[in-house]
Design a protein around this motif. Structure first.
Motif, short mmCIF file in Angstrom:
data_model
loop_
_atom_site.label_atom_id
_atom_site.label_comp_id
_atom_site.label_asym_id
_atom_site.label_seq_id
_atom_site.Cartn_x
_atom_site.Cartn_y
_atom_site.Cartn_z
N ASP A 93 0.87 -0.99 -0.08
CA ASP A 93 0.38 -0.23 0.01
C ASP A 93 0.97 1.29 0.01
OD1 ASP A 93 -2.30 1.53 0.06
OD2 ASP A 93 -2.55 0.90 2.24
N VAL A 94 -0.19 2.36 -0.55
CA VAL A 94 1.22 3.72 -0.68
C VAL A 94 -0.12 4.52 -0.46
CG1 VAL A 94 0.95 3.99 -3.44
CG2 VAL A 94 3.25 4.66 -2.34
N CYS A 95 0.56 5.74 -0.68
CA CYS A 95 0.01 7.36 -1.03
C CYS A 95 -1.20 7.03 -2.04
CB CYS A 95 0.18 8.55 -0.55
SG CYS A 95 -0.20 9.67 -1.16
N TYR A 139 -7.64 8.63 3.00
CA TYR A 139 -7.00 6.44 3.58
C TYR A 139 -6.14 6.60 5.05
CZ TYR A 139 -8.69 6.76 -1.16
OH TYR A 139 -9.25 7.14 -2.98
N GLY A 140 -6.07 8.09 5.48
CA GLY A 140 -5.38 7.64 6.64
C GLY A 140 -3.84 7.01 6.06
N VAL A 141 -3.43 7.62 5.34
CA VAL A 141 -1.92 8.04 4.82
C VAL A 141 -1.14 8.87 5.43
CG1 VAL A 141 -0.61 8.19 2.95
CG2 VAL A 141 -2.82 6.82 2.15
N PHE A 152 4.78 13.15 7.07
CA PHE A 152 5.36 12.45 5.87
C PHE A 152 4.31 11.29 5.23
CE2 PHE A 152 8.28 13.93 9.06
CZ PHE A 152 9.61 14.46 8.61
N LYS A 153 5.05 11.61 4.69
CA LYS A 153 4.54 10.06 3.53
C LYS A 153 5.19 10.35 2.11
CE LYS A 153 1.31 13.30 -0.07
NZ LYS A 153 1.77 12.51 -1.22
N CYS A 154 4.51 9.06 1.36
CA CYS A 154 5.10 8.81 0.31
C CYS A 154 5.35 10.31 -1.17
CB CYS A 154 4.09 7.81 -0.40
SG CYS A 154 4.60 7.23 -2.67
N THR A 155 6.70 10.01 -1.58
CA THR A 155 6.01 11.55 -2.67
C THR A 155 6.74 11.43 -4.03
OG1 THR A 155 8.68 11.84 -2.83
CG2 THR A 155 7.78 13.27 -0.74
N MET A 156 6.29 9.77 -4.31
CA MET A 156 6.07 8.89 -5.13
C MET A 156 7.72 9.01 -5.95
SD MET A 156 3.86 8.82 -8.77
CE MET A 156 2.24 8.04 -8.11
N CYS A 157 9.27 9.35 -4.72
CA CYS A 157 10.30 9.52 -5.17
C CYS A 157 10.61 10.65 -5.89
CB CYS A 157 11.07 8.50 -6.04
SG CYS A 157 11.18 6.92 -4.53
N TYR A 158 10.29 11.76 -5.79
CA TYR A 158 9.86 12.89 -6.74
C TYR A 158 11.50 13.32 -7.21
CZ TYR A 158 9.10 18.35 -7.76
OH TYR A 158 8.89 19.10 -8.48
N ASP A 213 -14.37 8.53 -11.77
CA ASP A 213 -15.56 8.28 -10.92
C ASP A 213 -15.88 8.10 -9.71
OD1 ASP A 213 -16.81 9.34 -13.65
OD2 ASP A 213 -16.83 7.15 -14.39
N ASP A 214 -14.74 7.76 -9.25
CA ASP A 214 -15.31 7.53 -7.27
C ASP A 214 -14.88 8.89 -6.65
OD1 ASP A 214 -11.95 8.34 -7.28
OD2 ASP A 214 -11.03 6.04 -7.03
N GLY A 215 -15.05 8.65 -5.58
CA GLY A 215 -15.62 9.90 -5.12
C GLY A 215 -14.19 10.95 -4.78
N VAL A 216 -12.72 9.80 -4.96
CA VAL A 216 -11.49 11.11 -4.94
C VAL A 216 -10.82 11.83 -6.51
CG1 VAL A 216 -11.41 9.72 -2.85
CG2 VAL A 216 -10.15 9.44 -5.11
N GLY A 217 -11.48 11.18 -7.21
CA GLY A 217 -12.00 11.61 -8.46
C GLY A 217 -10.53 10.60 -9.42
N GLY A 218 -10.40 9.50 -9.02
CA GLY A 218 -9.88 8.58 -8.88
C GLY A 218 -8.06 8.91 -8.75
N ALA A 219 -7.25 8.03 -8.45
CA ALA A 219 -5.98 7.86 -7.73
C ALA A 219 -4.48 7.89 -8.80
CB ALA A 219 -5.90 6.68 -6.72
N GLY A 220 -3.66 8.65 -8.59
CA GLY A 220 -2.46 8.33 -9.55
C GLY A 220 -1.40 7.05 -8.89
N ALA A 221 -2.14 6.62 -7.40
CA ALA A 221 -1.13 5.26 -6.92
C ALA A 221 -2.92 4.31 -7.20
CB ALA A 221 -0.81 5.05 -5.78
#
Ligand code: SF4
Ligand code: SF4
Length: 271
Positions: A93-95, A139-141, A152-158, A213-221
């Motif tokens: 799991d991840v952000c 999501y409690g991330v 702090f959280k995942c930055t997708m290694c920016y 169409d989901d409640g957050v407009g779709g996820a990047g992850a």
């Protein structure tokens, strides 16, 4: 803006090695989680948090029989019955790098920002530790680190993306359970994988976080799961927690105007 980049985590091929967690910690210089023995699972990190930006959940599944029957079933009667046979669901799991990210909406300092890759990043040197983002995340991330109070959280290694590299977790994953790339390409790849699993009779396979169409407009992850999201500790219908804020401000504005009007009328009528 550059192409939207994302993660596709295919849990059907995760082997629970936790190489992704280790690579994430190593690259991002994240402190340890306290080395707590939880005694509830072989999972030693528990959940996503300020010091666990990738978390591989080990989900014990009593009764999910392995392909080859084992000798004995562990209950001492040696009948190989399903009650003692355990399978495992593994999921890294991840952000979610939400399209509509509530954490970002509520951050008063701009510590959370959307990058040119359409990911959501928190800057530790700008965060003032107010913690507004923590309850905002559906999501409690995101979490504040006890030792210094910042979030702090995942930055997708920016930083790696800026250097043309893939995130450390995707690089380290030996089974390609974590795939990184342009989100559109990942969606196409995930669709093919889902079709293949369904054609093999794995009807339980489904995508999570892939729909705009989901409640957050779709996820990047987004994820390919082998059971209901709740089994993995994921909300089945996530909703961006700031969804009602504009309406609330409108109501508050209307109420304030009515109050001012009422005071003015009362003042004029008493003259
Ligand atoms: S999953 Fe939570 S922390 Fe990550 S972008 Fe969405 S709201 Fe923010
Ligand atoms: S590195 Fe890949 S296979 Fe290993 S735990 Fe992480 S996602 Fe699963």
């Amino acid at each position: 803006m550059a192409e939207r980049m994302g993660f596709f985590t295919d849990t059907s091929v995760c082997i629970g090695c936790k190489a992704c967690e280790v690579a994430c910690k190593e690259w991002n210089d994240i402190p340890d989680d306290g080395f707590v023995f939880r005694a509830t699972s072989y999972d030693n990190t528990g959940s996503l948090g300020a010091s666990t930006w990738r978390h591989v959940a080990f989900i014990e599944q009593p009764g999910r029989a392995p392909a080859a029957p084992r000798q004995g079933d562990g209950d001492g009667d040696g009948d190989g019955g399903p009650e003692d046979i355990e399978g495992w669901l593994m999921s890294s799991d991840v952000c979610k790098h939400c399209t509509h990210a509530a954490c970002l909406d509520v951050c008063p300092t701009g510590a959370l920002f959307r990058t040119e890759f359409d990911t959501v990043v928190v800057q530790a040197d700008v965060c003032n530790g107010c913690g507004y983002c923590v309850p905002a995340c559906p999501y409690g991330v995101i979490e504040r680190r006890e030792r210094d109070g910042r979030a702090f959280k995942c930055t997708m290694c920016y930083d790696r993306q800026l250097g043309g590299l893939e995130p450390a977790c995707a690089k380290a994953c030996p089974t390609d359970s974590i795939q990184f790339g342009p989100l559109d390409e990942l969606h196409a790849r995930a669709g093919e994988r889902l079709e293949r699993l369904h054609s093999e009779g794995r009807q339980e396979a489904r995508l999570y976080g892939a729909s705009p169409d989901d409640g957050v407009g779709g996820a990047g992850a987004f994820f390919l799961l082998l059971a209901d999201p709740e089994v993995y500790g994921l909300p089945p219908d996530p909703v961006v927690t700031t969804r009602d804020l504009p309406a609330m401000w409108r109501w508050a504005g209307g109420a304030a105007l009515s109050l001012v009007g009422a005071v003015a009328v009362s003042f004029l009528s008493n003259r």
